[in-house]
Write a protein that holds these residues in place. Structure first.
Motif, PDB file in Angstrom:
ATOM      1  N   ARG A  40       1.048  -1.157  -0.062  1.00 21.15           N
ATOM      2  CA  ARG A  40       0.009  -0.022   0.053  1.00 21.15           C
ATOM      3  C   ARG A  40       0.850   1.113   0.017  1.00 21.15           C
ATOM      4  NH1 ARG A  40      -5.442  -0.600   1.417  1.00 21.15           N
ATOM      5  NH2 ARG A  40      -6.180  -2.588   1.718  1.00 21.15           N
ATOM      6  N   SER A  41       2.039   1.265   0.615  1.00 22.67           N
ATOM      7  CA  SER A  41       2.686   2.486   0.693  1.00 22.67           C
ATOM      8  C   SER A  41       3.375   2.670  -0.644  1.00 22.67           C
ATOM      9  CB  SER A  41       3.875   2.202   1.826  1.00 22.67           C
ATOM     10  OG  SER A  41       3.525   2.118   3.019  1.00 22.67           O
ATOM     11  N   GLU A  42       3.805   1.604  -1.072  1.00 21.74           N
ATOM     12  CA  GLU A  42       4.337   1.825  -2.734  1.00 21.74           C
ATOM     13  C   GLU A  42       3.415   2.524  -3.540  1.00 21.74           C
ATOM     14  OE1 GLU A  42       7.495  -1.493  -3.989  1.00 21.74           O
ATOM     15  OE2 GLU A  42       5.358  -2.266  -3.725  1.00 21.74           O
ATOM     16  N   LYS A  43       1.942   2.290  -3.515  1.00 23.53           N
ATOM     17  CA  LYS A  43       1.195   2.820  -4.158  1.00 23.53           C
ATOM     18  C   LYS A  43       0.508   4.357  -3.488  1.00 23.53           C
ATOM     19  CE  LYS A  43      -0.390  -1.702  -5.811  1.00 23.53           C
ATOM     20  NZ  LYS A  43      -1.466  -2.479  -5.783  1.00 23.53           N
ATOM     21  N   GLY A  44       1.225   4.794  -2.438  1.00 23.21           N
ATOM     22  CA  GLY A  44       0.767   5.828  -1.645  1.00 23.21           C
ATOM     23  C   GLY A  44      -0.589   5.512  -1.213  1.00 23.21           C
ATOM     24  N   LYS A  45      -0.918   4.648  -0.761  1.00 24.34           N
ATOM     25  CA  LYS A  45      -2.260   4.415  -0.167  1.00 24.34           C
ATOM     26  C   LYS A  45      -2.467   3.899   1.196  1.00 24.34           C
ATOM     27  CE  LYS A  45      -4.451   2.960  -4.536  1.00 24.34           C
ATOM     28  NZ  LYS A  45      -5.192   2.378  -5.337  1.00 24.34           N
ATOM     29  N   PHE A  46      -1.276   3.988   1.940  1.00 21.39           N
ATOM     30  CA  PHE A  46      -1.143   3.253   3.170  1.00 21.39           C
ATOM     31  C   PHE A  46      -1.812   4.395   4.023  1.00 21.39           C
ATOM     32  CE2 PHE A  46       1.101   3.283   7.283  1.00 21.39           C
ATOM     33  CZ  PHE A  46       0.696   1.896   7.884  1.00 21.39           C
ATOM     34  N   SER A  47      -2.757   3.902   4.965  1.00 20.28           N
ATOM     35  CA  SER A  47      -3.473   4.823   6.065  1.00 20.28           C
ATOM     36  C   SER A  47      -3.224   4.054   7.392  1.00 20.28           C
ATOM     37  CB  SER A  47      -4.913   4.862   5.600  1.00 20.28           C
ATOM     38  OG  SER A  47      -5.694   5.549   6.727  1.00 20.28           O
ATOM     39  N   ILE A  48      -2.548   4.854   8.399  1.00 22.56           N
ATOM     40  CA  ILE A  48      -2.666   4.373   9.841  1.00 22.56           C
ATOM     41  C   ILE A  48      -4.014   4.042  10.246  1.00 22.56           C
ATOM     42  CG2 ILE A  48      -2.057   4.963  12.166  1.00 22.56           C
ATOM     43  CD1 ILE A  48       0.625   6.148  10.912  1.00 22.56           C
ATOM     44  N   ILE A  49      -5.097   5.035  10.128  1.00 20.71           N
ATOM     45  CA  ILE A  49      -6.406   4.850  10.718  1.00 20.71           C
ATOM     46  C   ILE A  49      -6.848   3.457  10.251  1.00 20.71           C
ATOM     47  CG2 ILE A  49      -8.639   5.672  10.587  1.00 20.71           C
ATOM     48  CD1 ILE A  49      -7.512   8.218  10.652  1.00 20.71           C
ATOM     49  N   ASP A  50      -6.754   3.374   8.643  1.00 22.10           N
ATOM     50  CA  ASP A  50      -7.225   1.912   8.075  1.00 22.10           C
ATOM     51  C   ASP A  50      -6.377   0.715   8.820  1.00 22.10           C
ATOM     52  OD1 ASP A  50      -8.601   0.470   5.844  1.00 22.10           O
ATOM     53  OD2 ASP A  50      -6.500   0.051   5.623  1.00 22.10           O
ATOM     54  N   GLY A  80      -0.039  -9.422  23.451  1.00 17.91           N
ATOM     55  CA  GLY A  80       0.646  -8.326  24.061  1.00 17.91           C
ATOM     56  C   GLY A  80       1.969  -7.840  23.348  1.00 17.91           C
ATOM     57  N   ILE A  81       2.837  -9.069  22.893  1.00 14.37           N
ATOM     58  CA  ILE A  81       3.996  -8.540  21.913  1.00 14.37           C
ATOM     59  C   ILE A  81       3.510  -8.229  20.565  1.00 14.37           C
ATOM     60  CG2 ILE A  81       5.618  -9.770  20.816  1.00 14.37           C
ATOM     61  CD1 ILE A  81       6.533  -9.726  23.605  1.00 14.37           C
ATOM     62  N   GLU A  82       2.729  -8.635  20.009  1.00 14.58           N
ATOM     63  CA  GLU A  82       1.909  -8.441  18.570  1.00 14.58           C
ATOM     64  C   GLU A  82       1.405  -6.816  18.736  1.00 14.58           C
ATOM     65  OE1 GLU A  82       0.584 -10.565  15.479  1.00 14.58           O
ATOM     66  OE2 GLU A  82       0.849 -12.573  16.695  1.00 14.58           O
ATOM     67  N   GLU A  83       0.702  -6.758  19.792  1.00 15.41           N
ATOM     68  CA  GLU A  83       0.003  -5.436  19.515  1.00 15.41           C
ATOM     69  C   GLU A  83       1.039  -4.365  19.848  1.00 15.41           C
ATOM     70  OE1 GLU A  83      -2.946  -6.790  22.430  1.00 15.41           O
ATOM     71  OE2 GLU A  83      -4.244  -7.553  20.958  1.00 15.41           O
ATOM     72  N   GLN A  84       1.980  -4.467  20.927  1.00 12.06           N
ATOM     73  CA  GLN A  84       2.955  -3.512  21.171  1.00 12.06           C
ATOM     74  C   GLN A  84       3.857  -3.019  19.682  1.00 12.06           C
ATOM     75  OE1 GLN A  84       4.858  -5.085  24.723  1.00 12.06           O
ATOM     76  NE2 GLN A  84       2.819  -5.261  25.637  1.00 12.06           N
ATOM     77  N   PHE A  85       3.936  -4.353  19.224  1.00 13.64           N
ATOM     78  CA  PHE A  85       4.696  -4.346  17.835  1.00 13.64           C
ATOM     79  C   PHE A  85       3.822  -3.437  16.905  1.00 13.64           C
ATOM     80  CE2 PHE A  85       5.255  -5.934  13.397  1.00 13.64           C
ATOM     81  CZ  PHE A  85       6.684  -5.845  13.397  1.00 13.64           C
ATOM     82  N   TYR A  86       2.406  -3.433  16.880  1.00 15.82           N
ATOM     83  CA  TYR A  86       1.794  -2.738  15.878  1.00 15.82           C
ATOM     84  C   TYR A  86       1.633  -1.330  16.357  1.00 15.82           C
ATOM     85  CZ  TYR A  86       0.138  -7.269  14.394  1.00 15.82           C
ATOM     86  OH  TYR A  86      -0.081  -8.594  13.926  1.00 15.82           O
ATOM     87  N   LEU A  87       1.948  -1.039  17.591  1.00 19.64           N
ATOM     88  CA  LEU A  87       2.039   0.583  18.064  1.00 19.64           C
ATOM     89  C   LEU A  87       3.110   1.087  17.547  1.00 19.64           C
ATOM     90  CD1 LEU A  87       1.211   0.001  21.960  1.00 19.64           C
ATOM     91  CD2 LEU A  87      -0.351   0.939  20.207  1.00 19.64           C
ATOM     92  N   VAL A  88       4.108   0.449  17.169  1.00 19.04           N
ATOM     93  CA  VAL A  88       5.289   1.150  16.284  1.00 19.04           C
ATOM     94  C   VAL A  88       5.489   0.919  15.095  1.00 19.04           C
ATOM     95  CG1 VAL A  88       7.878   1.161  16.644  1.00 19.04           C
ATOM     96  CG2 VAL A  88       6.912   0.899  18.747  1.00 19.04           C
ATOM     97  N   TYR A  89       5.284  -0.104  14.631  1.00 15.75           N
ATOM     98  CA  TYR A  89       5.689  -0.691  13.100  1.00 15.75           C
ATOM     99  C   TYR A  89       4.893   0.360  12.018  1.00 15.75           C
ATOM    100  CZ  TYR A  89       6.901  -4.047   9.711  1.00 15.75           C
ATOM    101  OH  TYR A  89       7.895  -4.782   8.621  1.00 15.75           O
ATOM    102  N   PRO A  90       3.743   0.642  12.235  1.00 19.86           N
ATOM    103  CA  PRO A  90       3.061   1.435  11.201  1.00 19.86           C
ATOM    104  C   PRO A  90       3.590   2.815  10.991  1.00 19.86           C
ATOM    105  CG  PRO A  90       1.479   1.041  12.890  1.00 19.86           C
ATOM    106  CD  PRO A  90       2.599   0.215  13.072  1.00 19.86           C
ATOM    107  N   PHE A  91       3.858   3.230  11.902  1.00 22.34           N
ATOM    108  CA  PHE A  91       4.794   4.726  12.138  1.00 22.34           C
ATOM    109  C   PHE A  91       5.851   4.769  11.312  1.00 22.34           C
ATOM    110  CE2 PHE A  91       1.526   5.035  15.418  1.00 22.34           C
ATOM    111  CZ  PHE A  91       1.099   6.146  15.252  1.00 22.34           C
ATOM    112  N   LEU A  92       6.622   3.644  11.365  1.00 24.30           N
ATOM    113  CA  LEU A  92       7.823   3.437  10.603  1.00 24.30           C
ATOM    114  C   LEU A  92       7.523   3.928   8.895  1.00 24.30           C
ATOM    115  CD1 LEU A  92       9.699   0.658  12.076  1.00 24.30           C
ATOM    116  CD2 LEU A  92      10.232   3.068  12.283  1.00 24.30           C
ATOM    117  N   PHE A  93       6.446   3.044   8.655  1.00 27.51           N
ATOM    118  CA  PHE A  93       6.142   3.424   7.045  1.00 27.51           C
ATOM    119  C   PHE A  93       5.563   4.730   6.864  1.00 27.51           C
ATOM    120  CE2 PHE A  93       6.404  -1.105   7.714  1.00 27.51           C
ATOM    121  CZ  PHE A  93       6.960  -1.446   6.403  1.00 27.51           C
TER     122      PHE A  93
END
Length: 602
Positions: free
Chosen positions: A51-61, A137-150
């Motif tokens: 999605r990021s390659e196509k410029g369509k990535f949304s954190i809210i989504d 808990g591990i996965e959800e904490q990962f998701y708190l950080v990961y999308p903001f990198l993109f």
């Protein structure tokens, strides 16, 4: 992205391994969670990067999709665990479950497990219905950080994402390898990040790689599958660190290579995308969420041992519940055509507030939701204070913790027999035995911790002043301990005033006894098996200390090594299968009357 049917087979392998581990049949089955981590990182990154390659990535989504995928089922399972706990659990265990409900609901059960159950492999965790949500808990904490990198590296900066992920993966992996605490590396996101990120790197770096030598690629794929199965099912890898690393690398290898073969290779499809594997993989999240709840309550309330027959029955129940929630919760909530965003948020928000708030309230009252005569706990006798951080004033440990008030010097000029009790929480139990005995009025009892007795200079006077010294053992303690005290304080201890009070144990869980007994039970003969090597430790202590040994197990156990659980009037001897209740201390003190008379009047 084309749906990878083979990944369902990989999920099936992982969840079956985890289920067998929690049944007690597969020691390395816990590595199935590591497989899930890599799969999650691979799939999430494939979607987000595309999605990021196509410029369509949304954190809210992104977060809406994560909420739809995880939160509804998590909240339903944690709520049902809470409701079952209200019916079946003793208050201390219910209080602990309520902590887990709150922690699971806020994506922090991994942190709670680190604080309260650092040893993941400890038997007591088998009785915790939500212990497995640490991985969420591990996965959800990962998701708190990961999308903001993109988000930060969107647009033309996206080309740097792989460099950032490689750097973060390296930092996490190095931290994992250098950290000495097994509990920390198991439960904390900073030591698990590399597993999810390696899956993500596999999706980015190898998304367009084509294996030109088709047959060699097939052999590599089959070799990776065989290696993963061997690691999961056989004890061939010596250390946990190496198991985790190999599982991670092999799993990402299967994901990368399998992408080219999942449609065209019949054998691979037969192994990983057959109808059974595909179905188990598709409901793997429900299977994962239900299995531990069902197994834990079965152990807690009904079964002393999960035999192969019971394992089949409980797994069947897990399968039924998983099918119901897969079609009744997972699918509807994931489908935006079926569930609007507003409906999803109202449901999850409402159930979150209800379950979290209710669990927190029950936690604050120590889990005492009704009368528990077996523990002499009654609703109308609840203390006014509320429990928030399980400190020394917690109602379930206060009887043991109150002994800390006796960590002070003896009174000068008293005619009472100066008695110094040494130990840890078992020493505090020993102190309560003295205080509950008929001789308590003639004793002045003081308490000291094992380590502090040697290290604190003021303890010298306490050792010299004591008329009797009672050492209280949890594990094996030899007579050299007395020599170390003498060397530390430059004194000589009269061995004739020293006794060793033995270890004790009351089984794996009081829950099954609570749910199995009633007022008509023959409490004087109701017994349970002790844990692990308690009997051998007791024998070693008896041989070491001889006639200076006070053998508690000999008072309470029969010739088969099964120990009493209740006092004759139906009160639990131990509140947590380790430490004494007030009723238990009074009962034991009564059984020790002659021995105490010999020690203190002899």
């Amino acid at each position: 992205m084309k749906y990878r049917t083979d990944i369902d087979g990989l999920r099936a392998l992982a969840v079956v391994a985890v289920i067998l581990f929690h049944l007690g049949f597969l020691p390395n089955g816990y590595l199935g969670v590591d497989v899930f981590f890599v799969i999650s990182g691979y799939l999430i990154t494939s979607i987000v990067y595309g999605r990021s390659e196509k410029g369509k990535f949304s954190i809210i989504d992104f977060y809406e999709r994560r909420i739809r995928r995880i939160i509804p089922l998590l909240l339903v399972v944690s709520t049902i665990a809470f409701l079952l706990g209200l019916v079946y659990m003793l208050p201390d265990d219910l209080e602990n479950l309520c902590q887990s409900v709150v922690a699971s609901n806020v994506s922090a059960n991994n942190i709670l497990m680190y604080l309260t159950s650092a040893d993941y492999w400890a038997v007591k965790n088998d009785y915790k219905p939500l212990m497995h949500t640490w991985s969420l808990g591990i996965e959800e904490q990962f998701y708190l950080v990961y999308p903001f990198l993109f988000y930060v590296l969107s647009g033309p900066r996206l080309k740097y994402i792989k460099h950032v992920l490689i750097a973060l993966t390296a930092v996490s992996l190095i931290a994992f390898l250098l950290q000495d605490s097994v509990a920390a590396t198991f439960y904390f996101i900073q030591y698990r990040f590399f597993e999810l990120a390696i899956g993500g790197l596999g999706a980015i770096l190898f998304s367009k790689v084509v294996i030109e030598r088709y047959q060699q690629g097939r052999m590599l794929l089959y070799g990776l599958l065989a290696a993963l199965a061997l690691i999961l099912f056989l004890p061939i890898v010596p250390t946990n660190e190496l198991r985790v690393l190999l599982t991670t690398m092999i799993t990402v290898g299967i994901l990368i290579v399998g992408k080219q073969y999942f449609e065209g290779d019949r054998l691979y499809a037969a192994l990983m995308a057959n109808p059974v594997a595909a179905f188990i993989g598709s409901i793997s999240f429900s299977l994962y969420m239900w299995h531990q709840l069902i197994f834990a309550f079965a152990r807690y309330a009904f079964l002393e041992e999960i035999t192969p027959g019971w394992a089949v029955a409980l797994t069947g129940l897990t399968l039924v519940m998983s099918v119901i929630t897969y079609y009744g919760i997972e699918n509807p909530f994931r489908d935006r055509k079926v569930m609007s965003t507003r409906t999803v948020l109202l449901f999850t928000g409402g159930l979150f507030l209800l379950s979290t708030g209710s669990a927190f309230y029950v936690y604050t009252i120590g889990g005492i939701v009704k009368d528990y005569p077996q523990l002499a706990l009654y609703r109308d006798q609840l203390p006014d204070q509320r429990n928030f951080l399980s400190g020394s004033d917690n109602i379930h440990i206060s009887y043991n913790e109150n002994v800390w008030d006796l960590d002070r010097d003896f009174t000068a000029g008293t005619d009472r027999i100066k008695t110094l009790v040494v130990g840890n929480s078992f020493g505090r139990d020993a102190t309560n035995l003295m205080l509950e005995s008929s001789m308590s009025d003639s004793l002045e009892v003081r308490y000291a911790e094992w380590k502090e007795l040697r290290e604190r200079p003021e303890m010298k006077a306490r050792l010299l002043a004591a008329d009797r010294i009672i050492l209280a053992a949890q594990t094996y303690i030899d007579r050299d301990y007395l020599t170390s005290l003498e060397e530390a304080h430059d004194i000589t201890i009269d061995r004739d005033k020293v006794w060793m009070l033995g270890t004790k144990d009351f089984g794996y869980s009081n829950g099954i006894h609570y749910n199995r007994t009633d007022g008509g039970t023959d409490f004087q003969n109701y017994r349970t098996a002790m844990k692990g090597d308690v009997l051998s430790i007791n024998e070693q202590l008896r041989e070491e200390w001889g006639d200076r040994y006070i053998d508690l197990i000999a008072l309470l156990a029969n010739d088969e090594g099964r120990i009493l659980v209740f006092t004759p009037d139906g009160k639990f001897i131990s509140q947590d299968t380790v430490h004494l209740t007030r009723s238990g201390a009074r009962y034991l003190a009564q059984r020790l009357e002659d021995r105490f008379a010999e020690i203190f009047r002899g």
